[in-house]
Design a protein around this motif. Structure first.
Motif: not given
Length: 388
Positions: A167-176, A206-211
């Motif tokens: 909610s802070q970055a207004d971003d959806f994230k996936v964890v694997i 938001k960044s369309d990338s993995w890290k």
């Protein structure tokens, strides 16, 4: 008097948008073609949030049922959208086929919903991940991870998908969680395998990338039936532990652990599923064996409390999800979809059948959240009315 002059009152723009935010996505899609200013307004964060909040407030729920009629490569998993109209409750409106997952027997696993978005993943080849907004019919295939793997790998597998919203970055994230397998030969020339989970990867829409992020040092188990994202956190059961949960904070991107309820249920005899229960973390226990099923739901609200306990219901296999007024969708021992009314302890058969343990039900509210993906039509996703 030569004639009367008709006056027209213009409604304030914000008032008009508040009215429009109460409409279905299907209606808003039509209105995009009517008025360009409206079309632009529908894409603003204010309108998207207002529209989603109205759906939550009015409990405007939608139902998707994933199922399969067999267990071979020729039997494709698909989604059925169920009607929620009072006169057609739970009838199949249309069936949806997702070609991206058609070559995988057990795919796709479903995570979410989160703000109306679903995350779909192939459970064997975990880098095949997609986000899907069934309301706007937008589909986004996630890019392959560029995170560097250790040298000398035999193969890599993927576990414990999690999907949520920062909610802070207004971003959806996936964890694997990533499992790396190495091989070497011992003194007798035999191949020895070492299998360990030692990486965690995070995708940002938001960044369309993995890290790569810090690995918590434990083996986690993902919920396969319910949504394990609750109020900014993703939750997993820790493998081999009868009393610990692993959680992930979507904002800080940090892991932590917390205790399970003291339920008195042995995990050697009971399944455990973590879930979102009205915005609170819940845990449901049900027996592994036997036709005489019981269900216990515990909810965390400052401390663990037992929400309800259902004892000795014959002919049931496993819980699938909650509906309005606390009703519970279940799979029967005959592989039928049934609805259990807790208040009157009554079962209702909904007349939908699937191959054993392939049913997964998703309850979501409509959302206008964009994915920067492609339309269902462009991804060759097929929607057919029931009966075609």
């Amino acid at each position: 008097m030569q004639g009367s002059i008709k006056s027209r009152t213009e409604l304030p723009e914000m008032f008009v948008l508040d009215i429009l935010s109460k409409l279905l996505v299907k209606s808003l899609t039509r209105f995009r073609c009517v008025c360009k200013p409206w079309s632009s307004s529908f894409e603003t964060p204010y309108f998207i949030t207002k529209h989603h909040q109205n759906n939550l407030k009015n409990n405007n729920l939608n139902l998707l049922l994933k199922l399969c009629h067999g267990d071979t490569h020729d039997d494709i998993h698909y989604f059925s959208q169920l009607s929620t109209e009072k006169d057609q409750n739970f009838r199949v409106r249309h069936n949806i086929h997702l070609p991206f997952f058609e070559n995988f027997v057990h795919a796709p696993l479903v995570q979410g919903p989160c703000n109306g978005i679903l995350c779909l993943v192939d459970p064997v080849v975990g880098h095949n991940v997609a986000l899907w907004n069934p309301s706007t019919r937008e589909f986004k295939i996630l890019p392959q991870s560029t995170v560097q793997r250790p040298p000398g790998l035999e193969y890599t597998s993927f576990h414990c998908l999690g999907f949520g919203y920062d909610s802070q970055a207004d971003d959806f994230k996936v964890v694997i969680f990533v499992s790396n397998c190495f091989t070497w030969e011992n003194e007798e020339g035999m191949s020895i395998y070492s299998h360990s989970i030692n990486q965690v990867e995070l995708y940002s829409l938001k960044s369309d990338s993995w890290k790569e992020i810090s690995y918590p040092g434990v083996h986690a188990l993902a919920s396969t039936l319910f949504n394990n994202y609750v109020n900014g956190f993703i939750y997993w059961q820790i493998f081999g532990s009868d009393n610990l949960i692993l959680s992930f904070d979507m904002v800080s991107e940090k892991f932590s652990t917390s205790p399970l309820p003291e339920s008195g249920r042995s995990l050697e005899q009971y399944y455990l599923e973590l879930l979102d229960f009205n915005g609170l973390l819940g845990v449901i226990f049900y027996p592994i064996e036997g036709l005489d099923k019981s269900f216990d739901l515990w909810v965390m609200n400052g401390s663990w409390t037992k929400q309800f306990s259902v004892e000795s219901v014959l002919g049931l296999e496993r819980p699938l999800g909650f509906w309005k007024n606390g009703e519970l969708f279940l799979e029967s021992s005959d592989q039928e979809l049934v609805l259990f009314d807790l208040s009157i302890q009554e079962l209702r058969n909904l007349g939908i059948h699937a191959y054993q343990k392939t049913m997964h039900i998703t309850t979501y509210v409509e959302s206008l959240v964009p994915l920067n993906g492609r339309s269902e039509h462009e991804e060759c996703i097929i929607r057919r009315p029931d009966g075609e």
